[in-house]
Design a protein around this motif. Structure first.
Motif, PDB file in Angstrom:
ATOM      1  N   LYS A 188      39.415  46.866  13.361  1.00 51.34           N
ATOM      2  CA  LYS A 188      39.940  45.685  14.061  1.00 51.34           C
ATOM      3  C   LYS A 188      41.179  46.016  14.876  1.00 51.34           C
ATOM      4  N   ASP A 189      42.033  46.896  14.342  1.00 50.73           N
ATOM      5  CA  ASP A 189      43.235  47.273  15.088  1.00 50.73           C
ATOM      6  C   ASP A 189      42.872  47.903  16.420  1.00 50.73           C
ATOM      7  N   ARG A 190      41.873  48.772  16.405  1.00 45.03           N
ATOM      8  CA  ARG A 190      41.445  49.441  17.640  1.00 45.03           C
ATOM      9  C   ARG A 190      40.830  48.439  18.615  1.00 45.03           C
ATOM     10  N   ILE A 191      40.032  47.520  18.098  1.00 45.45           N
ATOM     11  CA  ILE A 191      39.438  46.490  18.958  1.00 45.45           C
ATOM     12  C   ILE A 191      40.528  45.608  19.553  1.00 45.45           C
ATOM     13  N   ASN A 192      41.529  45.258  18.753  1.00 44.22           N
ATOM     14  CA  ASN A 192      42.653  44.449  19.256  1.00 44.22           C
ATOM     15  C   ASN A 192      43.318  45.137  20.440  1.00 44.22           C
ATOM     16  N   GLN A 193      43.597  46.439  20.309  1.00 48.71           N
ATOM     17  CA  GLN A 193      44.277  47.177  21.373  1.00 48.71           C
ATOM     18  C   GLN A 193      43.450  47.190  22.654  1.00 48.71           C
ATOM     19  N   LEU A 194      42.149  47.452  22.512  1.00 46.74           N
ATOM     20  CA  LEU A 194      41.291  47.509  23.695  1.00 46.74           C
ATOM     21  C   LEU A 194      41.149  46.136  24.347  1.00 46.74           C
ATOM     22  N   PHE A 195      40.888  45.123  23.517  1.00 48.61           N
ATOM     23  CA  PHE A 195      40.658  43.770  24.025  1.00 48.61           C
ATOM     24  C   PHE A 195      41.902  43.248  24.747  1.00 48.61           C
ATOM     25  N   LEU A 196      43.057  43.378  24.109  1.00 46.05           N
ATOM     26  CA  LEU A 196      44.295  42.870  24.706  1.00 46.05           C
ATOM     27  C   LEU A 196      44.722  43.732  25.888  1.00 46.05           C
ATOM     28  N   GLY A 197      44.387  45.024  25.856  1.00 48.65           N
ATOM     29  CA  GLY A 197      44.686  45.869  27.009  1.00 48.65           C
ATOM     30  C   GLY A 197      43.945  45.402  28.246  1.00 48.65           C
ATOM     31  N   ILE A 198      42.689  45.015  28.064  1.00 50.52           N
ATOM     32  CA  ILE A 198      41.903  44.503  29.194  1.00 50.52           C
ATOM     33  C   ILE A 198      42.472  43.170  29.681  1.00 50.52           C
ATOM     34  N   LEU A 199      42.854  42.306  28.762  1.00 51.90           N
ATOM     35  CA  LEU A 199      43.447  41.021  29.153  1.00 51.90           C
ATOM     36  C   LEU A 199      44.745  41.236  29.939  1.00 51.90           C
ATOM     37  N   LEU A 200      45.540  42.226  29.529  1.00 52.68           N
ATOM     38  CA  LEU A 200      46.788  42.509  30.250  1.00 52.68           C
ATOM     39  C   LEU A 200      46.484  42.967  31.671  1.00 52.68           C
ATOM     40  N   VAL A 201      45.509  43.833  31.838  1.00 50.51           N
ATOM     41  CA  VAL A 201      45.135  44.295  33.177  1.00 50.51           C
ATOM     42  C   VAL A 201      44.651  43.123  34.032  1.00 50.51           C
ATOM     43  N   ASP A 202      43.857  42.219  33.421  1.00 52.62           N
ATOM     44  CA  ASP A 202      43.377  41.047  34.174  1.00 52.62           C
ATOM     45  C   ASP A 202      44.536  40.192  34.661  1.00 52.62           C
ATOM     46  N   ALA A 203      45.524  39.996  33.787  1.00 54.55           N
ATOM     47  CA  ALA A 203      46.680  39.187  34.189  1.00 54.55           C
ATOM     48  C   ALA A 203      47.464  39.885  35.300  1.00 54.55           C
ATOM     49  N   GLN A 204      47.579  41.198  35.207  1.00 54.30           N
ATOM     50  CA  GLN A 204      48.285  41.941  36.255  1.00 54.30           C
ATOM     51  C   GLN A 204      47.533  41.873  37.582  1.00 54.30           C
ATOM     52  N   LEU A 205      46.208  41.915  37.531  1.00 54.26           N
ATOM     53  CA  LEU A 205      45.411  41.783  38.761  1.00 54.26           C
ATOM     54  C   LEU A 205      45.611  40.408  39.393  1.00 54.26           C
ATOM     55  N   ASP A 206      45.662  39.379  38.564  1.00 51.99           N
ATOM     56  CA  ASP A 206      45.912  38.031  39.094  1.00 51.99           C
ATOM     57  C   ASP A 206      47.278  37.964  39.766  1.00 51.99           C
ATOM     58  N   GLN A 207      48.273  38.634  39.175  1.00 48.39           N
ATOM     59  CA  GLN A 207      49.606  38.623  39.757  1.00 48.39           C
ATOM     60  C   GLN A 207      49.632  39.373  41.088  1.00 48.39           C
ATOM     61  N   VAL A 208      48.846  40.437  41.213  1.00 48.85           N
ATOM     62  CA  VAL A 208      48.777  41.177  42.476  1.00 48.85           C
ATOM     63  C   VAL A 208      48.242  40.271  43.582  1.00 48.85           C
ATOM     64  N   VAL A 209      47.261  39.436  43.249  1.00 51.90           N
ATOM     65  CA  VAL A 209      46.700  38.505  44.237  1.00 51.90           C
ATOM     66  C   VAL A 209      47.788  37.567  44.757  1.00 51.90           C
ATOM     67  N   VAL A 210      48.645  37.096  43.853  1.00 55.51           N
ATOM     68  CA  VAL A 210      49.736  36.190  44.254  1.00 55.51           C
ATOM     69  C   VAL A 210      50.708  36.911  45.181  1.00 55.51           C
ATOM     70  N   VAL A 211      51.070  38.138  44.803  1.00 55.60           N
ATOM     71  CA  VAL A 211      52.026  38.905  45.615  1.00 55.60           C
ATOM     72  C   VAL A 211      51.440  39.188  47.002  1.00 55.60           C
ATOM     73  N   LYS A 212      50.165  39.544  47.051  1.00 53.06           N
ATOM     74  CA  LYS A 212      49.535  39.842  48.337  1.00 53.06           C
ATOM     75  C   LYS A 212      49.523  38.613  49.246  1.00 53.06           C
TER      76      LYS A 212
END
Length: 423
Positions: free
Chosen positions: A140-164
């Motif tokens: 579960k710890d490994r799944i947590n890291q992967l799952f939340l890592g993907i969510l963090l990247v998604d949020a960062q991509l959304d922020q890039v759209v705003v900046v652009k």
């Protein structure tokens, strides 16, 4: 033709459903799939099969036992009657003797040994099965890291759209000024270069996301598309005391139960065994040693066996079991101490992140006002493109900090529940 069309329609519907299932994933689904496909899960079945086979063999100890034996011997002397009685001749048996016999025995009472051994096997199977559960829970710890890592990247991509969008808005305004001759072409090029930098940032983030998705696919043994949508978990932390439900606690309890049944086995080994038996055979001589002829014979009765050799080691065996029990108690106490320490640390982390997010909101509000003012100043030619980018990047950094803190808060919440065994 109609039937063919219906089959095609059904296939398309099934494919559509499967594609939809693969395009969305929740954290509980990831847990379940990772558990089902983790190689260690197969060990649980093997442990149970081993215990069942061993217990089945133990049960057969109460089935009638048949033993066949035979012998042919020659001996240097035999029993004889050195008395001469008129009219009576007693022949001495031959020095070559032959015997073949079969014995059928039925165990009646084994001192509870078989029952104790079955209990030991069941208790040991629970221990080994729970050891596998402990290892599976760590996934579960490994799944947590992967799952939340993907969510963090998604949020960062959304922020890039705003900046652009902000940069593109600045480009449009500066382009109009360049066209009117009120601004230099270099100002527009500066903004366009920054826009390209954000495009590069999107490429990097997408590459990172693909790597995380690929690893997650391996864990759950399901091919996930690069654009798979992960549902963000919604957790409400109240800091209410939850009952700890870690699999390690069950393991410690099962180990204590194993020691108890092993203690019962020590007692059972010191009890007598009783069985019924019947022997039948053919030989020379038979039971009548003075009759030197081949003949049939049989014996039936009750047999008592009581091996007292185990009494020498009984006390040491019990002492050893007590030492092992105390070792498990110490391990359990140490585990609880470490786990409660981790929970306290997560509580402090949660409080800190909640305060940081509240502060982030204030900073973002201020940065947005400054950026909006800078955008108006850029339109009026009061500031340069670099000055405008400085404020855009400052707001972007504030938003990135909030994104990071929000994901860290979610991770701390999930970690808290994972550490307590309630995730």
């Amino acid at each position: 033709m109609i039937k063919f069309c219906l089959n095609i329609t059904v296939l398309l519907l099934v494919a559509g459903v499967q594609a939809q299932e693969n395009s969305r994933l929740t954290l509980p689904q990831a847990y379940d799939l990772a558990r089902q496909n983790y190689p260690l899960i197969r060990q649980k079945d093997l442990v149970r099969q081993t215990a069942d086979l061993t217990i089945e063999n133990l049960r057969k100890g109460f089935l009638p036992q048949l033993n066949i034996s035979g012998q042919a011997t020659y001996q240097s002397d035999v029993t004889s009657v050195p008395v001469s009685i008129p009219g009576l001749k007693i022949d001495a048996p031959g020095k070559d003797q032959y015997k073949i016999q079969a014995e059928l025995s039925q165990l009646v009472y084994d001192g509870g040994n078989t029952s104790a051994q079955k209990n030991v096997q069941n208790a040991n199977a629970l221990v080994e099965d729970q050891k596998a559960e402990v290892e599976l829970y760590k996934v579960k710890d490994r799944i947590n890291q992967l799952f939340l890592g993907i969510l963090l990247v998604d949020a960062q991509l959304d922020q890039v759209v705003v900046v652009k969008k902000d940069i593109q808005s600045g480009i449009q305004k500066v382009a109009a000024q360049v066209k009117n001759g009120t601004a230099f072409r270099s100002s527009q090029l500066t903004l366009e270069a920054e826009l390209l930098k954000n495009d590069q940032r999107v490429i990097e983030l997408n590459a990172n996301r693909k790597g995380l998705v690929d690893v997650l696919s391996l864990f759950i043994n399901r091919s996930l598309p690069a654009d798979v949508q992960l549902e963000k978990p919604t957790l409400v932390m109240t800091f209410a005391k939850e009952t700890m439900a870690r699999p390690e606690l069950k393991l410690y309890n099962y180990q204590q139960d194993l020691f108890k049944v092993q203690n019962q086995l020590v007692s059972a080994k010191n009890r007598p065994r009783t069985s019924l038996f019947v022997q039948g055979g053919y030989g020379r001589p038979a039971l009548n040693m003075l009759k030197n002829e081949f003949d049939f014979f049989y014996i039936a009765g009750v047999r008592l066996n009581w091996g007292l050799g185990n009494l020498y080691t009984t006390k040491k065996e019990r002492d050893l079991l007590q030492v092992n029990q105390r070792m498990v108690d110490v391990q359990k106490e140490l585990f609880l101490l470490n786990t409660n320490t981790q929970l306290k640390q997560q509580e402090a982390e949660l409080n800190k992140l909640q305060q940081l997010i509240a502060s982030d909101d204030q900073i973002i509000d201020i940065r947005k006002q400054v950026k909006d003012a800078a955008q108006a100043q850029l339109t009026n030619g009061v500031i340069t493109a670099n000055d405008y980018l400085k404020e855009v990047n400052a707001e972007d950094l504030a938003n990135q900090n909030r994104i990071a803190h929000q994901l860290q808060l979610l991770q701390a919440q999930i970690n808290y529940r994972t550490i307590s065994g309630n995730q």
